[in-house]
Design a protein around this motif. Structure first.
Motif, PDB file in Angstrom:
ATOM      1  N   GLY A   1       5.877  -9.375  -2.570  1.00  0.00           N
ATOM      2  CA  GLY A   1       6.829  -9.164  -1.425  1.00  0.00           C
ATOM      3  C   GLY A   1       8.172  -8.785  -2.242  1.00  0.00           C
ATOM      4  O   GLY A   1       9.182  -8.323  -1.382  1.00  0.00           O
ATOM      5  N   ALA A   2       8.255  -8.760  -3.411  1.00  0.00           N
ATOM      6  CA  ALA A   2       9.680  -8.460  -3.964  1.00  0.00           C
ATOM      7  C   ALA A   2       9.545  -6.607  -3.935  1.00  0.00           C
ATOM      8  O   ALA A   2       8.579  -5.908  -3.909  1.00  0.00           O
ATOM      9  CB  ALA A   2       9.616  -8.804  -5.746  1.00  0.00           C
ATOM     10  N   LEU A   3      10.740  -6.079  -3.842  1.00  0.00           N
ATOM     11  CA  LEU A   3      10.983  -4.607  -3.657  1.00  0.00           C
ATOM     12  C   LEU A   3      10.474  -4.005  -4.950  1.00  0.00           C
ATOM     13  O   LEU A   3      11.134  -4.430  -5.971  1.00  0.00           O
ATOM     14  CB  LEU A   3      12.259  -4.199  -3.267  1.00  0.00           C
ATOM     15  N   THR A   4       9.688  -2.918  -4.633  1.00  0.00           N
ATOM     16  CA  THR A   4       9.557  -1.729  -5.949  1.00  0.00           C
ATOM     17  C   THR A   4      10.991  -1.047  -6.117  1.00  0.00           C
ATOM     18  O   THR A   4      11.726  -1.057  -5.235  1.00  0.00           O
ATOM     19  CB  THR A   4       8.272  -1.105  -5.720  1.00  0.00           C
ATOM     20  N   GLU A   5      10.947  -0.202  -7.138  1.00  0.00           N
ATOM     21  CA  GLU A   5      12.080   0.745  -7.294  1.00  0.00           C
ATOM     22  C   GLU A   5      12.116   1.609  -5.877  1.00  0.00           C
ATOM     23  O   GLU A   5      13.105   1.881  -5.283  1.00  0.00           O
ATOM     24  CB  GLU A   5      11.873   1.613  -8.532  1.00  0.00           C
ATOM     25  N   GLU A   6      10.741   2.027  -5.527  1.00  0.00           N
ATOM     26  CA  GLU A   6      10.913   3.068  -4.403  1.00  0.00           C
ATOM     27  C   GLU A   6      11.408   2.221  -3.000  1.00  0.00           C
ATOM     28  O   GLU A   6      11.940   2.902  -2.192  1.00  0.00           O
ATOM     29  CB  GLU A   6       9.634   3.486  -4.027  1.00  0.00           C
ATOM     30  N   GLY A   7      11.212   0.686  -2.875  1.00  0.00           N
ATOM     31  CA  GLY A   7      11.470   0.150  -1.895  1.00  0.00           C
ATOM     32  C   GLY A   7      12.895   0.053  -1.814  1.00  0.00           C
ATOM     33  O   GLY A   7      13.630  -0.304  -0.821  1.00  0.00           O
ATOM     34  N   SER A   8      13.362  -0.329  -2.983  1.00  0.00           N
ATOM     35  CA  SER A   8      14.715  -0.558  -3.063  1.00  0.00           C
ATOM     36  C   SER A   8      15.721   0.841  -2.684  1.00  0.00           C
ATOM     37  O   SER A   8      16.796   0.768  -2.023  1.00  0.00           O
ATOM     38  CB  SER A   8      15.339  -0.694  -4.523  1.00  0.00           C
ATOM     39  N   VAL A   9      14.928   1.966  -3.021  1.00  0.00           N
ATOM     40  CA  VAL A   9      15.574   3.186  -2.359  1.00  0.00           C
ATOM     41  C   VAL A   9      15.629   3.358  -0.961  1.00  0.00           C
ATOM     42  O   VAL A   9      16.490   3.798  -0.296  1.00  0.00           O
ATOM     43  CB  VAL A   9      14.826   4.411  -3.175  1.00  0.00           C
ATOM     44  N   LEU A  10      14.575   3.040  -0.258  1.00  0.00           N
ATOM     45  CA  LEU A  10      14.349   3.063   1.047  1.00  0.00           C
ATOM     46  C   LEU A  10      15.103   2.134   1.548  1.00  0.00           C
ATOM     47  O   LEU A  10      15.671   2.264   2.527  1.00  0.00           O
ATOM     48  CB  LEU A  10      12.777   2.708   1.330  1.00  0.00           C
TER      49      LEU A  10
ATOM     50  N   ALA B   1       0.724  -1.085  -0.142  1.00  0.00           N
ATOM     51  CA  ALA B   1       0.044  -0.192  -0.075  1.00  0.00           C
ATOM     52  C   ALA B   1       0.716   1.204  -0.122  1.00  0.00           C
ATOM     53  O   ALA B   1       0.502   2.089  -0.570  1.00  0.00           O
ATOM     54  CB  ALA B   1      -0.940   0.032   1.133  1.00  0.00           C
ATOM     55  N   ARG B   2       2.162   1.279   0.564  1.00  0.00           N
ATOM     56  CA  ARG B   2       3.042   2.299   0.437  1.00  0.00           C
ATOM     57  C   ARG B   2       3.846   2.277  -0.707  1.00  0.00           C
ATOM     58  O   ARG B   2       4.655   3.384  -0.689  1.00  0.00           O
ATOM     59  CB  ARG B   2       3.997   2.002   1.826  1.00  0.00           C
ATOM     60  N   GLY B   3       3.670   1.235  -1.753  1.00  0.00           N
ATOM     61  CA  GLY B   3       4.539   1.293  -2.737  1.00  0.00           C
ATOM     62  C   GLY B   3       5.928   0.885  -2.548  1.00  0.00           C
ATOM     63  O   GLY B   3       6.808   1.046  -3.495  1.00  0.00           O
ATOM     64  N   ILE B   4       6.062   0.122  -1.537  1.00  0.00           N
ATOM     65  CA  ILE B   4       7.460  -0.328  -1.045  1.00  0.00           C
ATOM     66  C   ILE B   4       7.641  -1.799  -1.616  1.00  0.00           C
ATOM     67  O   ILE B   4       8.685  -2.158  -2.139  1.00  0.00           O
ATOM     68  CB  ILE B   4       7.887  -0.239   0.474  1.00  0.00           C
ATOM     69  N   THR B   5       6.597  -2.687  -1.783  1.00  0.00           N
ATOM     70  CA  THR B   5       6.792  -3.732  -2.102  1.00  0.00           C
ATOM     71  C   THR B   5       5.592  -4.151  -3.301  1.00  0.00           C
ATOM     72  O   THR B   5       4.805  -3.563  -3.353  1.00  0.00           O
ATOM     73  CB  THR B   5       6.720  -5.027  -1.267  1.00  0.00           C
ATOM     74  N   GLU B   6       5.963  -5.304  -4.077  1.00  0.00           N
ATOM     75  CA  GLU B   6       4.853  -5.708  -4.871  1.00  0.00           C
ATOM     76  C   GLU B   6       4.188  -6.849  -3.917  1.00  0.00           C
ATOM     77  O   GLU B   6       4.558  -7.111  -2.876  1.00  0.00           O
ATOM     78  CB  GLU B   6       5.537  -6.417  -6.036  1.00  0.00           C
ATOM     79  N   ASP B   7       3.102  -7.425  -4.479  1.00  0.00           N
ATOM     80  CA  ASP B   7       2.309  -8.151  -3.749  1.00  0.00           C
ATOM     81  C   ASP B   7       2.911  -9.487  -3.791  1.00  0.00           C
ATOM     82  O   ASP B   7       2.488 -10.195  -2.484  1.00  0.00           O
ATOM     83  CB  ASP B   7       0.857  -8.631  -4.768  1.00  0.00           C
TER      84      ASP B   7
END
Length: 293
Positions: free
Chosen positions: A225-234, A217-223
């Protein structure tokens, strides 16, 4: 050669942390705790790591260790203090590390001038580590220093790794990652098996999935559990902040002494995996430096 772009504090953690990790991987540790009367691995783990805090209640241990489920901690604490007081766990862990290092590394190396020099550098770094706001580092820093160089080296790294860990918790809080969310992001980033990590830290599948949903919901992971680009940055920001907070001791001793410590400890660390006192497959995501691997 120093790995390109690797922060000094991270390189030093990778170089020396395996010597501290003997505490949790060596069979001697569980043997000493079994002799005290503990039951199972986790009772010994919490007893050995939390003992510097005194007979702390489960709420305090859970807060400081951060990523363990409260119920997982409560199964061992405070029962561990009914088995034996904290000072006996402190003696047990020092005795276990001493025995394990003698078995794997050998008395000749442990008594060498090189280990004595390494101990002196590591001690200087540990003494320079600030402990304000860092309860686990402070608790270990308050303990008496051992009298033999290889145990001085181990104790110094114990202070330094808890100093780093306390700073990592601050980084996670700053990033808005709760304990189970932090594990989800960590597992995705370093390639650890999520189910195995979840089980080791005591979280249920439902709690893990709920954390993934919050992160998605925060855009940090995909459903998945893999990291999104934003999640990788965080995740990169968390690690960069952790490294920056952990660098004060190494800035105090300087690059030359730090690299000398790497060179001095590499032959010791290189012996640990084959001796069964350090596992490359560890939940810390700790990978040995190429020099020791």
């Amino acid at each position: 050669m120093v790995e390109q772009h690797e922060h000094r504090a991270r390189r030093m953690w990778r170089a020396v942390e395996p010597i501290h990790a003997v505490t949790y991987f060596a069979p001697e540790s569980k043997e000493r705790c079994d002799a005290l009367g503990t039951k199972g691995y986790w009772m010994s783990y919490f007893g050995l790591r939390a003992a510097p805090l005194g007979a702390a209640p489960p709420e305090v241990v859970t807060a400081l260790f951060y990523n363990f489920h409260p119920a997982h901690v409560a199964r061992a604490v405070p029962a561990v203090w009914a088995v034996a007081p904290p000072e006996r766990y402190l003696a047990a862990r020092l005795d276990a590390v001493d025995a394990a290092l003698h078995r794997v590394v050998g008395a000749e190396v442990l008594g060498s001038p090189e280990v004595a020099e390494a101990a002196a550098i590591a001690r200087d770094a540990a003494l320079a580590a600030p402990t304000a706001g860092r309860a686990l580092a402070a608790a270990n820093a308050a303990l008496p220093w051992p009298d033999r160089p290889h145990l001085v080296l181990w104790h110094a790294q114990t202070v330094l790794r808890e100093h780093r860990g306390d700073g990592h918790v601050a980084a996670l809080l700053t990033a808005g990652l709760d304990p189970v969310e932090a594990l989800v992001v960590f597992a995705a980033d370093v390639g650890l098996d999520p189910a195995a990590l979840r089980a080791r830290r005591g979280w249920s599948e439902q709690e893990w999935d709920a954390a993934v949903a919050r992160l998605t919901a925060r855009g940090i992971t995909e459903d998945s559990g893999a990291l999104t680009e934003e999640g990788s940055v965080l995740r990169a920001e968390v690690e960069a902040y952790t490294d920056a907070l952990a660098d004060v001791p190494w800035a105090a001793v300087g690059d030359e002494a730090a690299e000398r410590l790497v060179a001095l400890t590499t032959p010791v660390v290189a012996t640990l995996p084959a001796g069964g006192v350090f596992s490359p497959d560890n939940p810390m995501g700790l990978r040995l430096l190429p020099e020791a691997g």
